[in-house]
Design a protein around this motif. Structure first.
Motif, PDB file in Angstrom:
ATOM      1  N   TYR A 164      46.821  45.797  54.241  1.00 18.13           N
ATOM      2  CA  TYR A 164      47.197  44.423  54.567  1.00 18.13           C
ATOM      3  C   TYR A 164      48.218  43.860  53.584  1.00 18.13           C
ATOM      4  O   TYR A 164      48.956  42.936  53.931  1.00 18.13           O
ATOM      5  N   LYS A 165      48.278  44.425  52.395  1.00 16.03           N
ATOM      6  CA  LYS A 165      49.333  44.054  51.455  1.00 16.03           C
ATOM      7  C   LYS A 165      49.498  45.164  50.434  1.00 16.03           C
ATOM      8  O   LYS A 165      48.516  45.684  49.903  1.00 16.03           O
ATOM      9  N   THR A 213      36.558  34.753  44.123  1.00 16.50           N
ATOM     10  CA  THR A 213      37.412  35.799  44.681  1.00 16.50           C
ATOM     11  C   THR A 213      38.828  35.286  44.926  1.00 16.50           C
ATOM     12  O   THR A 213      39.815  35.897  44.498  1.00 16.50           O
ATOM     13  N   VAL A 214      38.924  34.169  45.603  1.00 20.51           N
ATOM     14  CA  VAL A 214      40.239  33.628  45.957  1.00 20.51           C
ATOM     15  C   VAL A 214      41.037  33.263  44.712  1.00 20.51           C
ATOM     16  O   VAL A 214      42.235  33.583  44.607  1.00 20.51           O
ATOM     17  N   HIS A 215      40.400  32.628  43.755  1.00 21.50           N
ATOM     18  CA  HIS A 215      41.159  32.157  42.590  1.00 21.50           C
ATOM     19  C   HIS A 215      41.533  33.297  41.639  1.00 21.50           C
ATOM     20  O   HIS A 215      42.625  33.263  41.044  1.00 21.50           O
ATOM     21  N   SER A 216      40.679  34.304  41.494  1.00 16.11           N
ATOM     22  CA  SER A 216      41.077  35.460  40.681  1.00 16.11           C
ATOM     23  C   SER A 216      42.223  36.203  41.354  1.00 16.11           C
ATOM     24  O   SER A 216      43.128  36.724  40.692  1.00 16.11           O
ATOM     25  N   ALA A 217      42.209  36.221  42.689  1.00 21.72           N
ATOM     26  CA  ALA A 217      43.280  36.889  43.429  1.00 21.72           C
ATOM     27  C   ALA A 217      44.593  36.124  43.314  1.00 21.72           C
ATOM     28  O   ALA A 217      45.652  36.706  43.058  1.00 21.72           O
ATOM     29  N   LEU A 231      48.154  35.612  49.617  1.00 21.57           N
ATOM     30  CA  LEU A 231      48.287  35.072  48.266  1.00 21.57           C
ATOM     31  C   LEU A 231      49.306  35.862  47.457  1.00 21.57           C
ATOM     32  O   LEU A 231      49.297  37.100  47.451  1.00 21.57           O
ATOM     33  N   ASP A 232      50.172  35.155  46.752  1.00 15.43           N
ATOM     34  CA  ASP A 232      51.231  35.806  45.984  1.00 15.43           C
ATOM     35  C   ASP A 232      50.683  36.678  44.858  1.00 15.43           C
ATOM     36  O   ASP A 232      51.337  37.638  44.444  1.00 15.43           O
ATOM     37  N   GLY A 233      49.501  36.342  44.338  1.00 20.04           N
ATOM     38  CA  GLY A 233      48.973  37.089  43.204  1.00 20.04           C
ATOM     39  C   GLY A 233      48.376  38.438  43.540  1.00 20.04           C
ATOM     40  O   GLY A 233      48.065  39.224  42.636  1.00 20.04           O
ATOM     41  N   VAL A 234      48.219  38.730  44.818  1.00 20.75           N
ATOM     42  CA  VAL A 234      47.582  39.984  45.231  1.00 20.75           C
ATOM     43  C   VAL A 234      48.609  41.112  45.264  1.00 20.75           C
ATOM     44  O   VAL A 234      49.652  41.006  45.922  1.00 20.75           O
ATOM     45  N   PHE A 246      46.036  42.168  40.820  1.00 22.78           N
ATOM     46  CA  PHE A 246      44.804  42.170  41.608  1.00 22.78           C
ATOM     47  C   PHE A 246      44.875  43.140  42.785  1.00 22.78           C
ATOM     48  O   PHE A 246      45.794  43.077  43.601  1.00 22.78           O
ATOM     49  N   SER A 247      43.858  43.999  42.891  1.00 25.78           N
ATOM     50  CA  SER A 247      43.748  44.908  44.032  1.00 25.78           C
ATOM     51  C   SER A 247      42.343  44.819  44.612  1.00 25.78           C
ATOM     52  O   SER A 247      41.361  44.750  43.874  1.00 25.78           O
ATOM     53  N   ILE A 248      42.250  44.831  45.934  1.00 23.21           N
ATOM     54  CA  ILE A 248      40.955  44.832  46.608  1.00 23.21           C
ATOM     55  C   ILE A 248      40.937  45.901  47.688  1.00 23.21           C
ATOM     56  O   ILE A 248      41.916  46.063  48.429  1.00 23.21           O
ATOM     57  N   VAL A 249      39.851  46.653  47.734  1.00 23.59           N
ATOM     58  CA  VAL A 249      39.617  47.612  48.812  1.00 23.59           C
ATOM     59  C   VAL A 249      38.329  47.208  49.509  1.00 23.59           C
ATOM     60  O   VAL A 249      37.271  47.155  48.884  1.00 23.59           O
TER      61      VAL A 249
END
Length: 251
Positions: free
Chosen positions: A240-241, A104-108, A166-169, A203-206
């Motif tokens: 959150y972002k 999760t962290v690295h894909s983000a 994380l900058d990639g998110v 990258f997007s997460i809900v």
């Protein structure tokens, strides 16, 4: 005149979830978003190991079953191989925030152009109700009968807060489906997460704060109230972002 009906992206099957579990509501919302965006024919879902392990039976789009915790890695490979497709993972807290934390962290942080739907019920629901990485301080589970002791087990992981650094998110939002108002907001968030991917934004997460009636030992209504009374304080709802908003603010 609009007619309320089952989304075409959902299969005509009975799900395997416990009575009162919000997974069914979240599935419906995901299906509605797929329908409204017209992406059913080019959508690929990644099923986890956990309560949603059989999500591939519940949707009418292509699905891949990933090993425990590896859904973001599988989604990354699929998206890079088929960049014109919409790829989403659908994961619980045991899958995403425990064995799958690294994926999760690295894909983000790489900013992979995928969508992650994360359902947080603060417990290992499928395997008997053990403490999860998201179980609350003091929460009673099968493996913490006297409550989670943070001196021994540490503190729960706040996934949206962590990933938002994380900058990639591109986008991270925490929602709930415990009432109509919140379900409407949850749909807006999930639809935006899909649209971000369609637009190539990254990258997007809900995260959906959920309930676990069976594993919590509560009825459906009581479980919803327990979630409101206890989980909301530790896992506040909100954005959150959102780099779209940040970019406008910086202009």
């Amino acid at each position: 005149m609009a007619v309320f009906k089952k989304p075409a992206s959902l299969a005509e099957v009975t799900t395997s979830y416990c009575p009162g579990c919000p997974h069914g509501i979240i599935h419906r919302i995901v299906g509605e978003c797929i329908d409204e965006l017209g992406i059913e024919g080019k959508t690929i879902g990644i099923a986890p190991v956990g309560c949603a392990v059989m999500a591939y039976n519940f949707f009418n789009c292509d699905f891949i079953q990933a090993p425990h915790g590896r859904a973001p890695a599988v989604a990354t490979g699929v998206k890079r191989s088929l960049p014109d497709h919409v790829v989403f993972s659908y994961q619980g807290d045991g899958d995403l925030a425990a064995i799958g934390t690294a994926e999760t962290v690295h894909s983000a942080t790489r900013g992979e152009n995928i969508t992650v739907i994360f359902v947080n019920n603060a417990i290992y629901g499928m395997t008997g109700g053990q403490m999860a990485p998201t179980s609350l301080p003091g929460q009673i589970t099968q493996t913490t009968p006297y409550g989670r002791d943070v001196k021994i087990a540490g503190y729960p992981i706040k996934v949206c807060e962590m990933l938002s650094t994380l900058d990639g998110v591109q986008y991270a939002e925490r929602v709930s489906v415990d009432c109509v108002k919140n379900a409407i907001q949850a749909k807006k968030a999930i639809k935006k997460a899909f649209q971000n991917q369609i637009d190539g934004k990254g990258f997007s997460i809900v995260e959906g704060v959920s309930g676990g009636p069976t594993s919590w030992g509560l009825g459906p209504v009581a479980a919803l109230q327990w979630s409101r009374d206890n989980m909301r304080a530790y896992y506040p709802l909100g954005v959150y972002k959102d780099r779209d908003t940040e970019d406008k603010t910086n202009d």
